[in-house]
Design an enzyme around this catalytic site. Structure first.
Site, PDB file in Angstrom:
ATOM      1  N   LYS A  22      51.268  -3.268 -36.491  1.00  0.00           N
ATOM      2  CA  LYS A  22      50.422  -3.982 -35.521  1.00  0.00           C
ATOM      3  C   LYS A  22      49.370  -3.273 -35.073  1.00  0.00           C
ATOM      4  CE  LYS A  22      51.015  -7.185 -31.577  1.00  0.00           C
ATOM      5  NZ  LYS A  22      51.958  -7.644 -30.513  1.00  0.00           N
ATOM      6  N   SER A  76      51.936 -12.542 -30.224  1.00  0.00           N
ATOM      7  CA  SER A  76      50.751 -12.082 -30.524  1.00  0.00           C
ATOM      8  C   SER A  76      50.962 -11.388 -31.963  1.00  0.00           C
ATOM      9  CB  SER A  76      50.431 -10.915 -29.597  1.00  0.00           C
ATOM     10  OG  SER A  76      51.386  -9.993 -29.214  1.00  0.00           O
ATOM     11  N   SER A 133      56.495 -12.030 -28.367  1.00  0.00           N
ATOM     12  CA  SER A 133      55.677 -11.666 -29.593  1.00  0.00           C
ATOM     13  C   SER A 133      56.190 -11.165 -30.728  1.00  0.00           C
ATOM     14  CB  SER A 133      54.489 -10.809 -29.148  1.00  0.00           C
ATOM     15  OG  SER A 133      53.647 -11.448 -28.155  1.00  0.00           O
TER      16      SER A 133
END
Length: 492
Positions: free
Chosen positions: A79, A154, A178
């Site tokens: 990420k 996210s 997330s």
């Protein structure tokens, strides 16, 4: 060699060890898939092809020596919130579009030390603030199951990359759901560990008392392999807990489902926005666990209505403090030709941050301001303690708590939900972060539109092994985690 992306982490590890294929061949296979398929999905912000091949060659040397880590040579995606030395780290924001980190986050350093190969950095909601991955400066990522739908957020890029078979595993972060919500939307397994289990050093902060890194993969077994690498104490992170780390892979069959007491909070299944298909699939998965010997126990979680307001005071307050460092002075985006220091601050921040980030900074600054601090922030912290106590009371009678991961399946990109609608979509995930508990998402079927549905299991502190074990055994008796989106079946 055309179906390497269909292999589990264990199968990849064994194949590399037995020299059925090399890490270079495996890495090239994924890089070809990314080049062909990712323009449709848009999961990657940065692809590090050259570095990946160098790391793959180093892994092949280690594998030949016979002293390689069990995950040596296996590719993964990070990420884009984890700092990576010499590689752009953007947090999905214009503010950090030019930021090259001078160091590696601990999670990245541990993955490198194990010989994992970094394919690149994947997309996310700006500064991890969002549930759709649409707030990214680099544009929206598509859900591999339906490209015109969101992958969640996210950690949407992490979920989309794994679900489209553009990486076998990925790192994610979870501040209010997330990891779990995008795993639910994309039909994956995703684990949010206990707060303090995985180092936050080098992970760009959103809300420091809530943020936690974790693994995203197709199965609990694959997640366990990555957890074995990234979990553990880190002296560089003052919130990291110095507690012995389990062998998550060895413990995959360590928790008997027979006799396991699963708490069913009646408040969770009466939420107004809970989709009928989601409710049905979650109830079917609980029935399956019951058939496997689990005991379902109805429980009360009386603080449910407080989750959203409490979270959306505490998280923005911490964000307003954390993001004050992005001022156009030291690093990150800087406005052109500022007339004075105040102009530099104002324009750098208003031009560098997107609308959702600005909204949360403003909410948080207001909650922390003189005259409102006690009325809002301090009160929210007191309610947070009550939420934690609500869970601890429940755990006196049950081993784990079951819930949907999200009240709906993935919605369309551009659905233009109001901020309130988007925040209410996090109803099932926020409390876990407020209490610091571990939780996992497991895929449990599809809705009428063939979009994935996820079951969330919430555990008591430090019960990651237990959660992975329960989901692993569920996955031995079902095949939802093996289902693939059509785009994942495409060959490069």
């Amino acid at each position: 060699m055309t179906d390497l992306h269909r292999l589990s982490i264990r199968e990849l590890s064994e194949g590399l060890k037995q020299a059925q294929f090399s890490s270079r061949e495996l890495t090239e296979h994924y890089l070809k898939r990314i080049a062909k398929i990712d323009p449709k999905v848009k999961s990657y912000v940065t692809v590090t092809a050259e570095q990946a091949l160098i790391e793959a060659d180093a892994a092949d040397v280690a594998l030949k020596s016979g002293h390689a880590h069990v995950l040596a040579g296996i590719p993964l995606a990070h990420k884009d919130i984890f700092c990576t030395q010499g590689i752009k780290t953007t947090a999905g924001s214009k503010m950090l579009d030019n930021f090259i980190s001078p160091y590696d986050a601990t999670v990245v350093a541990k993955a490198k030390a194990a010989g994992l190969v970094t394919l690149g950095k994947v997309n996310m909601d700006e500064f991890a603030m969002g549930s759709t991955s649409e707030s990214s400066y680099f544009g929206a990522t598509g859900n591999p199951w339906a490209l015109d739908h969101v992958p969640g957020g996210s950690s949407g890029g992490s979920a989309a990359a794994v679900a489209a078979d553009l990486a076998p595993i990925a790192t994610g972060t979870d501040t209010g759901g997330s990891i779990r919500q995008p795993a639910s939307f994309c039909g994956l397994t995703g684990l949010k560990p206990t707060y303090g289990r995985v180092s936050r050093f080098g992970m760009i902060a959103y809300a420091s008392s809530l943020d936690q890194g974790g693994p995203m993969a197709r199965s609990a077994e694959d997640c366990a392999y990555l957890m074995n690498v990234i979990a553990g104490h880190d002296a560089k992170d003052s919130t990291s807990v110095n507690k012995e780390v389990d062998d998550y892979v060895a413990n995959l069959n360590g928790t008997p489902v027979k006799g396991l007491r699963i708490g069913i909070p009646k408040q969770y299944f009466n939420v107004a926005g809970l989709d009928a298909d989601v409710k049905a699939r979650v109830e079917e998965s609980l029935k399956k666990l019951e058939e496997m010997g689990a005991i379902l126990v109805e429980i009360d979680l009386n603080m449910t209505e407080a989750y959203v307001p409490t979270y959306y005071l505490i998280a923005p307050a911490e964000a307003s403090s954390n993001l004050s460092r992005f001022d156009g002075v030291r690093y990150g985006y800087r406005c052109e030709n500022p007339v004075d220091l105040m102009d530099l601050y104002k324009r750098s921040r208003s031009e560098g941050f997107g609308a959702e980030v600005q909204r949360r900074i403003l909410i948080g600054t207001y909650a922390l301001s003189a005259g409102y601090y006690d009325a809002y922030y301090v009160k929210a912290q007191k309610v947070r303690r009550l939420i934690q106590q609500d869970f601890l009371k429940a755990f006196e009678n049950v081993d784990v708590i079951a819930a949907p991961s999200a009240p709906t399946t993935a919605y369309k990109i551009g659905a233009n939900l109001s901020p309130t609608e988007m925040y209410l979509g996090d109803i099932y995930t926020l409390a876990v972060n407020l209490a610091g508990l571990p939780a996992i998402n497991a895929p449990v079927g599809f809705d009428k539109d063939s979009l994935p549905v996820g079951l969330q299991l919430i555990g008591n502190y430090w019960s990651e092994s237990q959660l992975l074990s329960i989901v692993h055994q569920y996955q031995q008796n079902t095949d939802w985690h093996t289902k693939r989106a059509a785009i994942a079946e495409e060959n490069a």
